[in-house]
Design an enzyme around this catalytic site. Structure first.
Site, PDB file in Angstrom:
ATOM      1  N   GLU A 146      -8.867   2.117   3.920  1.00  0.00           N
ATOM      2  CA  GLU A 146      -7.593   1.132   4.816  1.00  0.00           C
ATOM      3  C   GLU A 146      -7.509  -0.497   3.841  1.00  0.00           C
ATOM      4  O   GLU A 146      -7.364  -1.252   3.667  1.00  0.00           O
ATOM      5  CB  GLU A 146      -7.192   0.976   5.280  1.00  0.00           C
ATOM      6  CG  GLU A 146      -6.408   0.057   6.370  1.00  0.00           C
ATOM      7  CD  GLU A 146      -5.088   0.180   6.130  1.00  0.00           C
ATOM      8  OE1 GLU A 146      -4.669   1.081   4.964  1.00  0.00           O
ATOM      9  OE2 GLU A 146      -4.106   0.032   6.937  1.00  0.00           O
ATOM     10  N   THR A 182       0.993  -7.819   2.342  1.00  0.00           N
ATOM     11  CA  THR A 182       0.568  -7.601   3.592  1.00  0.00           C
ATOM     12  C   THR A 182      -0.428  -9.541   3.406  1.00  0.00           C
ATOM     13  O   THR A 182      -0.523  -9.472   5.078  1.00  0.00           O
ATOM     14  CB  THR A 182      -0.268  -6.860   3.689  1.00  0.00           C
ATOM     15  OG1 THR A 182       0.457  -5.105   3.584  1.00  0.00           O
ATOM     16  CG2 THR A 182      -0.913  -6.660   5.157  1.00  0.00           C
TER      17      THR A 182
HETATM   18  P1  ADP Z   1       2.975  -0.044   4.240  1.00  0.00           P
HETATM   19  O1  ADP Z   1       2.725  -2.112   4.300  1.00  0.00           O
HETATM   20  O2  ADP Z   1       3.725   0.842   4.153  1.00  0.00           O
HETATM   21  O3  ADP Z   1       1.516  -0.641   5.145  1.00  0.00           O
HETATM   22  P2  ADP Z   1       0.032  -1.057   2.598  1.00  0.00           P
HETATM   23  O4  ADP Z   1       0.357  -2.555   2.641  1.00  0.00           O
HETATM   24  O5  ADP Z   1      -0.882  -1.025   4.087  1.00  0.00           O
HETATM   25  O6  ADP Z   1       1.867  -0.155   2.999  1.00  0.00           O
HETATM   26  O7  ADP Z   1      -0.213  -0.660   1.643  1.00  0.00           O
HETATM   27  C1  ADP Z   1       0.029  -0.731   0.384  1.00  0.00           C
HETATM   28  C2  ADP Z   1      -0.845  -1.239  -1.422  1.00  0.00           C
HETATM   29  O8  ADP Z   1      -1.631  -0.336  -0.874  1.00  0.00           O
HETATM   30  C3  ADP Z   1      -0.080  -1.483  -1.904  1.00  0.00           C
HETATM   31  O9  ADP Z   1      -0.648  -2.280  -3.152  1.00  0.00           O
HETATM   32  C4  ADP Z   1      -0.812   0.213  -2.678  1.00  0.00           C
HETATM   33  O10 ADP Z   1      -0.798   0.041  -4.380  1.00  0.00           O
HETATM   34  C5  ADP Z   1      -1.882   0.622  -2.523  1.00  0.00           C
HETATM   35  N1  ADP Z   1      -2.745   1.242  -2.212  1.00  0.00           N
HETATM   36  C6  ADP Z   1      -3.356   2.444  -2.545  1.00  0.00           C
HETATM   37  N2  ADP Z   1      -2.987   3.364  -2.480  1.00  0.00           N
HETATM   38  C7  ADP Z   1      -2.259   3.799  -1.881  1.00  0.00           C
HETATM   39  C8  ADP Z   1      -2.141   5.057  -1.808  1.00  0.00           C
HETATM   40  N3  ADP Z   1      -2.530   6.527  -1.446  1.00  0.00           N
HETATM   41  N4  ADP Z   1      -0.736   5.409  -0.958  1.00  0.00           N
HETATM   42  C9  ADP Z   1      -0.047   3.592  -0.006  1.00  0.00           C
HETATM   43  N5  ADP Z   1      -0.833   2.668  -1.186  1.00  0.00           N
HETATM   44  C10 ADP Z   1      -1.557   2.664  -1.398  1.00  0.00           C
END
Ligand code: ADP
Length: 307
Positions: free
Chosen positions: A128, A181
């Protein structure tokens, strides 16, 4: 066992008054992953469907989480990961957390190791970190453990699973706008007026009491955010119209999911949750923005093995 298939759920972090400490696990939206043994040593992501994400172990949260786990618990067996993304990256419902949790849980199951889910969290957190720059467990904990979770202290992994009143249903609207984020975090003030802290503390205590006592009215009164909503709402088109429409439709509460752009509403029962979905749709369809709407019960189990 040479191969397993898992379901790795989406999640809602913050839950209005629980900024950075509360989260809940969703049921109907989640990724699937297949984790296989391979003759070739090491860990590889061999396939990603549904999103354009890197296969490279270092650039994908699933790879970073998997490596972190395997550094601590090495194996001679090679591992291949296939990711079937249903949760859009950057939607605000824990897309990266689902991949990180799924990789670690899946490998642990495949290798039939007797390690508790709670003890897998630190490895998922390493993944994460790649997505958000910092270790945040408010999506990782609910995706792993299910239900509502409270992170009392991240360092010592003092994470508490809270009860989920059975009639709660979540409606999610994901306006498909790009919202990083890191940006949603950078705009936050670093100082909060004391009176807001007092209100936030009272609300989080109220929400948790409501979860324990199945008091939907108390849950509703407590679902307010005094700390980040004002700033973050500016990043989401028609945020307050969407929120007010959900409350008018009968939602117990409504707020930004994680750092957005998704918005969540909690309702008592499916009928109201559906009305909330319709009210969201009425407003957003007047804007020139693509969107997804989901309705989900709370998933009390978290990440799980399918086959
Ligand atoms: P969310 O807003 O749904 O929580 P995040 O902000 O946590 O999503 O994550 C999105 C970011 O993480 C993007 O920049 C994406 O490119 C990167 N990323 C890397 N690997 C993954 C993955 N396996 N699944 C989702 N996002 C990923």
């Amino acid at each position: 066992m040479d191969s397993i298939k898992i379901f790795s759920p989406s999640s809602v972090a913050n839950l209005s008054c629980g900024f950075d400490v509360l989260g809940l696990c969703l049921d109907t939206i989640g990724d699937e992953m297949i984790i296989k043994k391979s003759k070739k040593p090491g860990v590889r992501i061999i396939k990603i469907e549904g999103e354009n994400l890197p296969l490279s172990i270092e650039k994908n949260v699933a790879g970073v989480a998997a490596k972190s786990y395997l550094n601590k618990f090495p194996t001679e067996i090679g591992i291949e990961i296939e990711i079937y993304k249903k949760i859009k990256a950057g939607s605000g419902i824990g897309s990266s957390a689902a991949s990180a949790v799924g990789a670690v849980f899946g490998i642990n199951e495949l290798l039939e190791r007797d390690i508790k889910k709670i003890d897998l969290i630190p490895f998922a957190l390493e993944g994460e970190k790649l997505a958000s720059g910092e270790a945040h467990a408010d999506n990782i904990a609910p995706a792993m453990l299910g239900g509502f979770t409270l992170i009392r202290d991240l360092k010592s992994l003092d994470i508490i699973k809270l009860p989920s009143p059975s009639e709660l249903v979540v409606t999610i609207i994901h306006p498909k706008i790009e919202l990083k984020t890191s940006h949603a975090r950078a705009i936050l003030k670093t100082q909060v007026p004391l009176k807001n802290v007092v209100k936030q503390t009272a609300n989080i205590a109220g929400l948790i009491s409501g979860l324990y006592s199945n008091d939907y009215n108390l849950i509703s009164r407590s679902l307010n955010d005094e700390i980040v909503e004002k700033e973050r709402s500016l990043l989401i088109p028609k945020y307050y119209s969407l929120k007010n429409s959900a409350l008018e439709a009968g939602a117990l509460g409504c707020g930004i999911s994680g750092s957005g752009p998704s918005i969540f509403a909690l309702s008592r029962g499916y009928i109201i949750a559906k009305e909330v979905a319709n009210s969201f749709k009425n407003i957003i369809s007047k804007l020139n923005i693509d969107f997804d709407i989901y309705i989900s019960k709370i998933n009390s189990k978290g990440v799980r093995k399918l086959t």
